[in-house]
Design a protein around this motif. Structure first.
Motif, PDB file in Angstrom:
ATOM      1  N   THR A  24       0.828  -1.212   0.000  1.00  0.00           N
ATOM      2  CA  THR A  24       0.000   0.000   0.000  1.00  0.00           C
ATOM      3  C   THR A  24       0.858   1.256   0.000  1.00  0.00           C
ATOM      4  N   VAL A  25       1.846   1.294   0.886  1.00  0.00           N
ATOM      5  CA  VAL A  25       2.745   2.453   0.953  1.00  0.00           C
ATOM      6  C   VAL A  25       3.571   2.568  -0.323  1.00  0.00           C
ATOM      7  N   CYS A  26       3.980   1.419  -0.870  1.00  0.00           N
ATOM      8  CA  CYS A  26       4.774   1.399  -2.106  1.00  0.00           C
ATOM      9  C   CYS A  26       3.992   2.016  -3.266  1.00  0.00           C
ATOM     10  N   LEU A  27       2.740   1.623  -3.398  1.00  0.00           N
ATOM     11  CA  LEU A  27       1.905   2.161  -4.485  1.00  0.00           C
ATOM     12  C   LEU A  27       1.688   3.660  -4.322  1.00  0.00           C
ATOM     13  N   SER A  28       1.410   4.072  -3.080  1.00  0.00           N
ATOM     14  CA  SER A  28       1.220   5.495  -2.825  1.00  0.00           C
ATOM     15  C   SER A  28       2.501   6.282  -3.118  1.00  0.00           C
ATOM     16  N   ALA A  29       3.649   5.735  -2.705  1.00  0.00           N
ATOM     17  CA  ALA A  29       4.926   6.403  -2.974  1.00  0.00           C
ATOM     18  C   ALA A  29       5.213   6.467  -4.469  1.00  0.00           C
ATOM     19  N   THR A  30       4.868   5.401  -5.194  1.00  0.00           N
ATOM     20  CA  THR A  30       5.081   5.378  -6.644  1.00  0.00           C
ATOM     21  C   THR A  30       4.311   6.502  -7.325  1.00  0.00           C
ATOM     22  N   VAL A  31       3.012   6.586  -7.002  1.00  0.00           N
ATOM     23  CA  VAL A  31       2.176   7.631  -7.605  1.00  0.00           C
ATOM     24  C   VAL A  31       2.657   9.018  -7.195  1.00  0.00           C
ATOM     25  N   SER A  32       2.965   9.195  -5.908  1.00  0.00           N
ATOM     26  CA  SER A  32       3.365  10.513  -5.406  1.00  0.00           C
ATOM     27  C   SER A  32       4.671  10.982  -6.030  1.00  0.00           C
ATOM     28  N   MET A  35       4.068  11.691  -9.874  1.00  0.00           N
ATOM     29  CA  MET A  35       3.269  12.890 -10.133  1.00  0.00           C
ATOM     30  C   MET A  35       3.990  14.162  -9.710  1.00  0.00           C
ATOM     31  N   LEU A  36       4.558  14.174  -8.504  1.00  0.00           N
ATOM     32  CA  LEU A  36       5.251  15.379  -8.043  1.00  0.00           C
ATOM     33  C   LEU A  36       6.525  15.627  -8.837  1.00  0.00           C
ATOM     34  N   GLY A  37       7.198  14.554  -9.251  1.00  0.00           N
ATOM     35  CA  GLY A  37       8.379  14.726 -10.107  1.00  0.00           C
ATOM     36  C   GLY A  37       8.027  15.413 -11.406  1.00  0.00           C
ATOM     37  N   SER A 382       6.733   0.366   6.454  1.00  0.00           N
ATOM     38  CA  SER A 382       6.389   1.461   5.544  1.00  0.00           C
ATOM     39  C   SER A 382       7.627   2.025   4.861  1.00  0.00           C
ATOM     40  N   LEU A 383       8.741   2.067   5.590  1.00  0.00           N
ATOM     41  CA  LEU A 383       9.988   2.571   5.015  1.00  0.00           C
ATOM     42  C   LEU A 383      10.440   1.703   3.849  1.00  0.00           C
ATOM     43  N   ILE A 384      10.316   0.391   4.028  1.00  0.00           N
ATOM     44  CA  ILE A 384      10.686  -0.520   2.931  1.00  0.00           C
ATOM     45  C   ILE A 384       9.796  -0.255   1.718  1.00  0.00           C
ATOM     46  N   GLY A 385       8.481  -0.119   1.961  1.00  0.00           N
ATOM     47  CA  GLY A 385       7.563   0.160   0.853  1.00  0.00           C
ATOM     48  C   GLY A 385       7.831   1.498   0.209  1.00  0.00           C
ATOM     49  N   ALA A 386       8.183   2.525   1.003  1.00  0.00           N
ATOM     50  CA  ALA A 386       8.441   3.860   0.469  1.00  0.00           C
ATOM     51  C   ALA A 386       9.685   3.884  -0.413  1.00  0.00           C
ATOM     52  N   VAL A 387      10.736   3.179   0.011  1.00  0.00           N
ATOM     53  CA  VAL A 387      11.980   3.146  -0.785  1.00  0.00           C
ATOM     54  C   VAL A 387      11.732   2.472  -2.130  1.00  0.00           C
ATOM     55  N   VAL A 388      11.059   1.323  -2.088  1.00  0.00           N
ATOM     56  CA  VAL A 388      10.747   0.636  -3.348  1.00  0.00           C
ATOM     57  C   VAL A 388       9.837   1.503  -4.218  1.00  0.00           C
ATOM     58  N   GLY A 389       8.844   2.152  -3.592  1.00  0.00           N
ATOM     59  CA  GLY A 389       7.928   3.012  -4.332  1.00  0.00           C
ATOM     60  C   GLY A 389       8.621   4.208  -4.959  1.00  0.00           C
ATOM     61  N   ALA A 390       9.609   4.784  -4.244  1.00  0.00           N
ATOM     62  CA  ALA A 390      10.351   5.919  -4.788  1.00  0.00           C
ATOM     63  C   ALA A 390      11.118   5.519  -6.051  1.00  0.00           C
ATOM     64  N   LEU A 391      11.707   4.329  -6.019  1.00  0.00           N
ATOM     65  CA  LEU A 391      12.434   3.844  -7.201  1.00  0.00           C
ATOM     66  C   LEU A 391      11.470   3.603  -8.365  1.00  0.00           C
ATOM     67  N   LEU A 418       9.830  15.722  -0.024  1.00  0.00           N
ATOM     68  CA  LEU A 418       8.417  16.057   0.151  1.00  0.00           C
ATOM     69  C   LEU A 418       7.566  14.797   0.261  1.00  0.00           C
ATOM     70  N   VAL A 419       7.829  13.806  -0.574  1.00  0.00           N
ATOM     71  CA  VAL A 419       7.068  12.561  -0.523  1.00  0.00           C
ATOM     72  C   VAL A 419       7.317  11.841   0.804  1.00  0.00           C
ATOM     73  N   ALA A 420       8.557  11.847   1.271  1.00  0.00           N
ATOM     74  CA  ALA A 420       8.872  11.206   2.548  1.00  0.00           C
ATOM     75  C   ALA A 420       8.088  11.852   3.687  1.00  0.00           C
ATOM     76  N   VAL A 421       8.032  13.190   3.694  1.00  0.00           N
ATOM     77  CA  VAL A 421       7.282  13.903   4.739  1.00  0.00           C
ATOM     78  C   VAL A 421       5.792  13.586   4.640  1.00  0.00           C
ATOM     79  N   LEU A 422       5.252  13.619   3.416  1.00  0.00           N
ATOM     80  CA  LEU A 422       3.826  13.351   3.221  1.00  0.00           C
ATOM     81  C   LEU A 422       3.460  11.932   3.650  1.00  0.00           C
ATOM     82  N   LEU A 423       4.303  10.958   3.292  1.00  0.00           N
ATOM     83  CA  LEU A 423       4.037   9.574   3.678  1.00  0.00           C
ATOM     84  C   LEU A 423       4.146   9.389   5.186  1.00  0.00           C
TER      85      LEU A 423
END
Length: 450
Positions: A24-32, A35-37, A382-391, A418-423
């Protein structure tokens, strides 16, 4: 150390639920991130994409600009219009110096000027030369640059001309060469005159001084602009000046520039720059607004008035703002969806682990300690999901950039911050709603099954 062991041990349980949180966090990080990029990099790319459809600034002699304002004869946004589609308009009587056109590349925002082309719009008598009765037909003639190399006073070189400003034209044949008796004729005018590629079209014109000048133009190409400009003949400016006996003269300069969408400051400045305060003036002058670029062009070209093509500038600003709004909305929705999913998953996890958490409280663990344990577990997964999502998000942004804009997206570090703070805020909000149930756990009731 004991706290970390507890976290890793608890992560090994309920593995599927933990993976769902990570996904869930990975998908949200991917979209964020994607889109923000794009949001932070889309400005120049959208401007470059939209500016391929014509100029967004026109430069005229002051007297012509005054007449346009008084009698509302200004172009209605068709930046591709030449001498007119009907051939009935009068020839210009006020001119700029063609040699001053290169000064446009010396202004503060010179690098934002992607192309420009001067024009001398006149009318001449044309004949097919084959006795078909087309002799003496008055046609609009546009003298301009096609693909001219300029050597600037700064020692730099640049290429300017309509070839780079008419990307939407459908061209049969080839573009004419500058400073030669070659021309490109509109599809409608070619049909009217019965002219084909390779034909020679005689032009004649009686000048204001009574001279009768002639030029034989070799047609190298036929273009279809999809508008009234298909009734014009484009030739080199030097040839048009000889034909009209107007050396070094043009009546219009089209400018294509990368600009920043207008805001209240830019609109205020466009009405009256003198009304700005010193601070407002500095901000406006040092921002690539269409009005500030136009003002700087007026500074370097004597006797000129530079105006933005309102329809083009408004389109660029509207499209950019709407595109950004859609992308920001998608980011917000993905974060809301992530918050709801994480909250539900944590609530289910706490419900399943009720006995374990009650036992911890029974042997002395405080509500704060149990809450920190749950937060730490969620933060780690969530950190693991965020890192994968960012990539993944960076990769998605590049795909979108190449598909839509034909170039990659520059991923700025602030996007990831910004994405890290938002997540982080999203996960905290989702966790607090679930952790509240821990505070209501009564060890005696839970352990006795009540």
């Amino acid at each position: 150390m004991f706290f970390l062991r507890m976290i890793f041990r608890s992560l090994s349980r309920q593995l599927k639920r933990r993976l769902l949180i990570a996904v869930t966090v990975c998908l949200s990080a991917t979209v964020s991130v994607a889109m923000l990029g794009i949001v932070f990099d889309v400005g120049d790319k959208l401007n470059a994409e939209l500016s391929t459809y014509g100029s967004n600034i026109t430069v005229q002699p002051k007297s012509d600009a005054v007449i346009s304002d008084l009698y509302s004869t200004e172009d209605s946004g068709d930046s591709g219009s030449g001498a007119g589609s009907t051939g009935t308009a009068a020839d210009p009587t006020a001119f700029l110096k063609e040699s001053d056109a290169a000064k446009i590349k010396t202004i503060f925002w010179a690098f934002n000027i992607t192309n420009f082309a001067p024009q001398l719009n006149i009318h001449a008598q044309a004949g097919s030369g084959d006795g078909s009765g087309a002799e003496g037909t008055s046609i609009p003639v546009v003298g301009t640059w096609f693909h001219k190399t300029l050597h600037l006073e700064t020692g730099e070189s640049t290429v300017a001309g309509v070839q780079g400003m008419r990307s939407w034209w459908t061209v049969q044949g080839s573009w004419p060469k500058d400073d030669t008796a070659q021309g490109m004729i509109g599809k409608d005018l070619a049909t009217k005159l019965g002219v084909n590629i390779g034909d020679t079209l005689p032009l004649s014109k009686t000048t204001a001084s009574g001279k009768h000048n002639t030029q034989n133009i070799t047609i190298t190409g036929i273009y279809d602009s999809g508008d009234g400009d298909a009734n014009s003949l484009y030739i080199a400016s030097s040839v048009a000046q000889v034909l009209a006996d107007l050396p070094n003269s043009v009546d219009k300069i089209e400018v294509k520039a990368l600009t920043t969408p207008e805001n209240d400051l830019a609109r205020k400045a466009s009405k009256n720059p003198a009304a700005l305060t010193a601070e407002e003036w500095e901000t406006w002058y040092c921002t690539a607004y269409p009005s500030s670029i136009a003002y700087q062009i007026e500074e370097v070209i004597p006797g000129s008035v530079a105006k933005q093509v309102r329809q083009v500038s408004a389109l660029q600003g509207d499209v950019m703002n709407k595109t950004r709004a859609v992308m920001i909305l998608m980011t917000a929705l993905s974060l809301i969806a992530a918050a709801i999913a994480v909250a539900n998953l944590m609530a289910a996890s706490i419900a399943e682990r009720g006995s374990e958490l009650a036992l911890l409280k029974a042997i002395g663990a405080t509500d704060g300690a149990v809450s920190r344990l749950m937060l730490a577990e969620t933060a780690m997964i969530s950190l693991i999901g965020a890192v994968v999502g960012a990539l993944l998000g960076s990769g998605v942004a590049q795909i979108v950039g190449h598909v839509v804009f034909g170039s990659g997206i520059t991923m700025r570090p602030m996007v990831f911050v910004l994405v890290a703070v938002l997540l982080a805020v999203t996960v905290l909000i989702a966790s607090f709603s679930s952790i509240r149930s821990i505070l209501g756990l009564r060890p005696a009731e839970v352990l006795h099954g009540r």
